[in-house]
Scaffold this motif. Structure first.
Motif, mmCIF file in Angstrom:
data_model
loop_
_atom_site.group_PDB
_atom_site.id
_atom_site.type_symbol
_atom_site.label_atom_id
_atom_site.label_comp_id
_atom_site.label_asym_id
_atom_site.label_seq_id
_atom_site.Cartn_x
_atom_site.Cartn_y
_atom_site.Cartn_z
ATOM 1 N N THR A 145 0.519 -1.336 -0.089
ATOM 2 C CA THR A 145 0.003 0.237 -0.023
ATOM 3 C C THR A 145 0.682 1.031 0.272
ATOM 4 O OG1 THR A 145 -0.043 -0.181 2.423
ATOM 5 C CG2 THR A 145 -1.944 -1.279 1.244
ATOM 6 N N GLU A 146 2.073 1.039 0.068
ATOM 7 C CA GLU A 146 3.022 2.383 0.359
ATOM 8 C C GLU A 146 3.370 2.767 -0.849
ATOM 9 O OE1 GLU A 146 5.874 2.011 3.775
ATOM 10 O OE2 GLU A 146 5.286 0.004 3.598
ATOM 11 N N GLY A 147 3.321 2.332 -2.146
ATOM 12 C CA GLY A 147 3.926 3.074 -3.442
ATOM 13 C C GLY A 147 5.287 2.378 -3.406
ATOM 14 N N LYS A 168 1.657 -7.714 3.206
ATOM 15 C CA LYS A 168 0.383 -7.522 2.442
ATOM 16 C C LYS A 168 0.121 -7.910 1.196
ATOM 17 C CE LYS A 168 0.129 -3.563 5.961
ATOM 18 N NZ LYS A 168 -0.302 -2.375 6.181
ATOM 19 N N ILE A 169 0.933 -8.954 0.898
ATOM 20 C CA ILE A 169 0.810 -9.156 -0.795
ATOM 21 C C ILE A 169 -0.515 -9.850 -1.050
ATOM 22 C CG2 ILE A 169 1.628 -11.577 -0.682
ATOM 23 C CD1 ILE A 169 3.428 -9.211 -2.939
ATOM 24 N N ASP A 170 -1.125 -10.107 -0.103
ATOM 25 C CA ASP A 170 -2.792 -10.678 -0.598
ATOM 26 C C ASP A 170 -3.697 -9.669 -0.771
ATOM 27 O OD1 ASP A 170 -2.084 -9.862 2.433
ATOM 28 O OD2 ASP A 170 -4.459 -9.991 2.660
ATOM 29 N N VAL A 175 -5.236 -3.085 -4.433
ATOM 30 C CA VAL A 175 -4.475 -1.724 -4.288
ATOM 31 C C VAL A 175 -3.708 -1.335 -5.487
ATOM 32 C CG1 VAL A 175 -4.445 -1.618 -1.879
ATOM 33 C CG2 VAL A 175 -2.385 -2.437 -3.084
ATOM 34 N N GLY A 176 -3.757 -2.200 -6.457
ATOM 35 C CA GLY A 176 -2.913 -1.869 -7.948
ATOM 36 C C GLY A 176 -1.469 -1.895 -7.707
ATOM 37 N N SER A 181 7.840 -3.002 -10.623
ATOM 38 C CA SER A 181 8.632 -1.739 -10.516
ATOM 39 C C SER A 181 9.039 -1.872 -8.979
ATOM 40 C CB SER A 181 7.564 -0.724 -10.912
ATOM 41 O OG SER A 181 7.536 0.149 -9.831
ATOM 42 N N ALA A 182 8.126 -2.237 -8.030
ATOM 43 C CA ALA A 182 8.775 -2.390 -6.616
ATOM 44 C C ALA A 182 9.867 -3.147 -6.470
ATOM 45 C CB ALA A 182 7.599 -2.917 -5.601
ATOM 46 N N LEU A 183 10.189 -4.246 -7.071
ATOM 47 C CA LEU A 183 11.301 -5.247 -7.166
ATOM 48 C C LEU A 183 12.324 -4.771 -7.777
ATOM 49 C CD1 LEU A 183 9.646 -8.774 -8.025
ATOM 50 C CD2 LEU A 183 10.170 -7.613 -5.567
#
Lengths: 220, 120
Positions: A145-147, A168-170, A175-176, A181-183
């Motif tokens: 959820t953090e961006g 919170k991967i569930d 939350v899109g 991109s995060a990885l």
């Protein structure tokens, strides 16, 4: 009057660094694996740790936790529900844990009987990165959820981490969350870092995380 | 915001050093701060004024020298300065870099003091 320049060349956090070095020595001698969990507030450190502690206990390992917050012992009470020894550290306004606080809260625990000691730092992405607590592994957490660009915004902290945990991967889809991109962002700041994708709620990714812990633990 | 406790440590260290120079007045305190040291210069300056009140450091100025992040690039076999804090890659060959050689320093480099002449 004469003007003089006096060279000091002295680390400002020298006292903390020395104490952390002593602690690291104690932890290594006792054979306990110490992890320092850092993230922003609300990432789900406590939930993730609670599940980790419960599963470790079920597997017969012995773990304990120190949890840092500015005020209240709510987190310690939540973690204690997992049935392992937990102590709350209230920093009363200080935005991070320091080695001295760790040292003061170890009294009465026999480290030699522990396999794991988890330190849940104060939720803050800036200040904890400068303070060594004597840990072997620094774990940086990031929730879906953090961006995805948070690692880029806070390179100081993410670059100091040894492993990263996405929480919170569930609810990622809802939350899109842009996983790729995060990885990529985490690896851009800390190339080669091991990343775990987890949900404390459903248990996804916990098996990999626990296998990592077991392998990282010093042999007895 | 842990700058206040950092400044408090600076005041302690400088005061300790001043014991060797009785009566001296501090003019300047110079720091070396790595770009990844997680302190903000503006906050340091703000806290400095408050924390030095009624100490031998009162009225002195704080000079912060920021040190860029230097990483060792294995491929180029040398230390390189990364182009931005958002990408830990060698600016010459693009290789990912993990071995930090400079960038987390948080040190008092030196102090400038006015000494009282000793009476002969």
């Amino acid at each position: 009057m004469t003007t003089r320049i006096v060279q000091l060349r002295q680390g400002i956090l020298k006292k903390n660094d020395e104490l952390a070095r002593d602690l690291r020595g104690r932890f290594e001698a006792a054979g306990v694996l110490v992890l320092n969990l850092v993230s922003s507030p609300g990432t789900g450190k406590t939930e993730f740790l609670q599940r980790t502690l419960r599963e470790l206990k079920d597997s017969g390992a012995s773990a304990a936790a120190l949890v840092g917050d500015l005020e209240t012992d709510n987190d310690a009470r939540r973690l204690a529900a997992s049935g392992v020894p937990v102590r709350q550290i209230n920093t009363h306004g200080i935005c991070h844990l320091e080695a001295e606080m760790i040292s003061k809260h170890l009294g009465g625990w026999s480290l030699g009987e522990l396999d794991y000691l988890f330190i849940e730092n104060v939720g803050n992405l800036v200040c904890p990165s400068g303070y060594d607590l004597g840990e072997k592994i620094r774990v940086a957490l990031l929730s879906v959820t953090e961006g995805e660009d948070k690692p880029l915004k806070y390179p100081t902290l993410y670059n100091s981490a040894d492993v990263a945990v996405i929480t919170k991967i569930d609810i990622a889809e809802a939350v899109g969350f842009d996983r790729e991109s995060a990885l990529k962002n985490i690896r851009e700041i800390r190339p080669g870092i091991r990343i775990f994708e987890t949900s404390a709620k459903t248990g996804v990714g916990m098996a990999e995380w626990l296998a990592y812990l077991a392998q990282a633990r010093p042999a007895r | 915001m842990h700058e206040l406790s950092i400044v408090a440590s600076i005041v302690d260290s400088v005061t300790e050093t001043l014991a060797e120079y009785p009566g001296a007045r501090v003019k300047e305190v110079r720091l070396r701060v790595g770009a990844l040291a997680s302190v903000i210069e503006d906050s340091l300056q703000f806290c400095y004024e408050i924390a030095t009140k009624d100490t031998p450091l009162e009225g002195s100025s704080l000079v912060v020298k920021v040190l860029p992040v230097h990483m060792h690039c294995e491929k180029c076999a040398k230390d390189v300065e990364i182009a931005s804090l958002q990408s830990f890659r060698c600016p010459h060959c693009g290789e990912a870099v993990t071995d930090m050689r400079q960038g987390r320093e948080l040190e008092i480099d030196s102090i400038e003091i006015d000494e009282v002449e000793e009476k002969v």
